[in-house]
Design a protein around this motif. Structure first.
Motif, PDB file in Angstrom:
ATOM      1  N   THR A 178       0.823  -1.209   0.000  1.00  0.00           N
ATOM      2  CA  THR A 178       0.000   0.000   0.000  1.00  0.00           C
ATOM      3  C   THR A 178       0.857   1.258   0.000  1.00  0.00           C
ATOM      4  OG1 THR A 178      -0.158  -0.112   2.418  1.00  0.00           O
ATOM      5  CG2 THR A 178      -1.935  -1.140   1.142  1.00  0.00           C
ATOM      6  N   CYS A 184      -0.162   0.451  -7.844  1.00  0.00           N
ATOM      7  CA  CYS A 184      -1.624   0.465  -7.847  1.00  0.00           C
ATOM      8  C   CYS A 184      -2.140   1.026  -9.175  1.00  0.00           C
ATOM      9  CB  CYS A 184      -2.131   1.301  -6.677  1.00  0.00           C
ATOM     10  SG  CYS A 184      -3.813   0.913  -6.145  1.00  0.00           S
ATOM     11  N   GLU A 188      -4.465  -0.988 -12.015  1.00  0.00           N
ATOM     12  CA  GLU A 188      -5.773  -0.495 -12.457  1.00  0.00           C
ATOM     13  C   GLU A 188      -5.793  -0.226 -13.958  1.00  0.00           C
ATOM     14  OE1 GLU A 188      -6.231   2.845  -9.903  1.00  0.00           O
ATOM     15  OE2 GLU A 188      -7.017   1.649  -8.215  1.00  0.00           O
ATOM     16  N   TYR A 194      -9.253  -3.784  -8.075  1.00  0.00           N
ATOM     17  CA  TYR A 194      -8.901  -3.836  -6.658  1.00  0.00           C
ATOM     18  C   TYR A 194      -9.919  -4.708  -5.929  1.00  0.00           C
ATOM     19  CZ  TYR A 194      -8.589  -2.289  -1.806  1.00  0.00           C
ATOM     20  OH  TYR A 194      -8.496  -2.257  -0.437  1.00  0.00           O
ATOM     21  N   THR A 197      -7.521  -5.314   0.835  1.00  0.00           N
ATOM     22  CA  THR A 197      -6.222  -5.102   1.455  1.00  0.00           C
ATOM     23  C   THR A 197      -5.871  -6.292   2.328  1.00  0.00           C
ATOM     24  OG1 THR A 197      -6.508  -2.700   1.473  1.00  0.00           O
ATOM     25  CG2 THR A 197      -4.871  -3.616   2.982  1.00  0.00           C
ATOM     26  N   HIS A 212      -2.224  -4.363  -1.252  1.00  0.00           N
ATOM     27  CA  HIS A 212      -3.444  -4.374  -2.053  1.00  0.00           C
ATOM     28  C   HIS A 212      -3.466  -5.627  -2.913  1.00  0.00           C
ATOM     29  CE1 HIS A 212      -4.348   0.240  -2.012  1.00  0.00           C
ATOM     30  NE2 HIS A 212      -4.695  -0.369  -0.893  1.00  0.00           N
ATOM     31  N   HIS A 214      -5.162  -7.046  -6.309  1.00  0.00           N
ATOM     32  CA  HIS A 214      -5.894  -6.791  -7.550  1.00  0.00           C
ATOM     33  C   HIS A 214      -6.009  -8.113  -8.308  1.00  0.00           C
ATOM     34  CE1 HIS A 214      -5.234  -2.297  -7.465  1.00  0.00           C
ATOM     35  NE2 HIS A 214      -4.216  -2.692  -6.712  1.00  0.00           N
TER      36      HIS A 214
END
Length: 222
Positions: A178, A184, A188, A194, A197, A212, A214
């Protein structure tokens, strides 16, 4: 986990993973559930070269890429987020050899990002490949000279397309600390949604990091 010889089985900012399939899925066939991808699907073919839009490509690592792998192992950003170091050129060559062993064992698939006939500028690959269960973890890193041009997104998209559409996996995951918002954004933009966590999931030099999670599944849009 870190593989026994420290091969760069590396996520974009963290876990080095030996790529061993989940033993809990061994009984899948006994339960009447067919394998998502048949054993031998990877080992029965040569590792392909995957083209990228700007002329770069993902190709198998070569012994002459040892210098690039050594440079990656000394780069502060790669060391920080991937927990990855390389001591010398001999270790780099051994790691490259192990990448090819993992393909044949169907436990991992690792590509170099490079221009045609050029040196490796980054890495993208699949860790923890589980053909029977249809899953893997997508990993990547870039050397400093390749950053900032969208190559990470392009490589992640292309590799995900190959893994889901050509190899036939069903689900890919991508994890990052994070504290690393750049990863991140890559996730995306490459179509990895996502999902949540993972608390205190990975021990870095400065302590435990949340991560995170994904993922992309077959049929998701890019």
């Amino acid at each position: 986990m870190i593989s026994s010889d420290g091969i760069p089985d590396v996520v974009p900012d963290g876990r080095a993973d030996a790529g061993t399939p989940d033993a809990g899925l061994a009984g899948q066939a006994d339960a009447g559930i067919p394998d998502v991808v048949s054993a031998g699907r990877m080992a029965g073919q040569a590792q392909p070269v995957l083209g990228l839009p700007d002329g770069h490509r993902l190709r198998p690592w070569r012994p002459e890429d040892a210098e690039a792998l050594l440079a990656a192992g000394q780069d502060p950003g790669i060391r920080r987020w991937n927990l990855f170091t390389v001591a010398d050129a001999a270790q780099a060559r051994a790691r490259i050899a192990h990448m090819h062993e993992r393909w044949r064992a169907e436990t991992g698939a690792v590509w170099a990002l490079a221009r045609p006939d050029g040196p490796a500028a980054g890495l993208a690959g699949l860790n923890d490949v589980d053909l029977a269960g249809g899953g893997a973890e997508l990993v990547y890193w870039l050397l400093p000279g390749a950053r900032g041009a969208g190559l990470a997104v392009a490589a992640v998209r292309r590799l995900a397309r190959w893994a889901l559409d050509d190899l036939g996996l069903h689900r890919l995951r991508l994890c990052h600390s994070t504290a690393n918002p750049a990863s991140c954004r890559v996730a995306e933009r490459a179509g990895f949604r996502y999902e949540g966590t993972q608390r205190s999931a990975l021990l870095h030099a400065d302590g435990w990091h949340d991560q995170h999670l994904h993922a992309r599944v077959a049929g998701d849009p890019e």
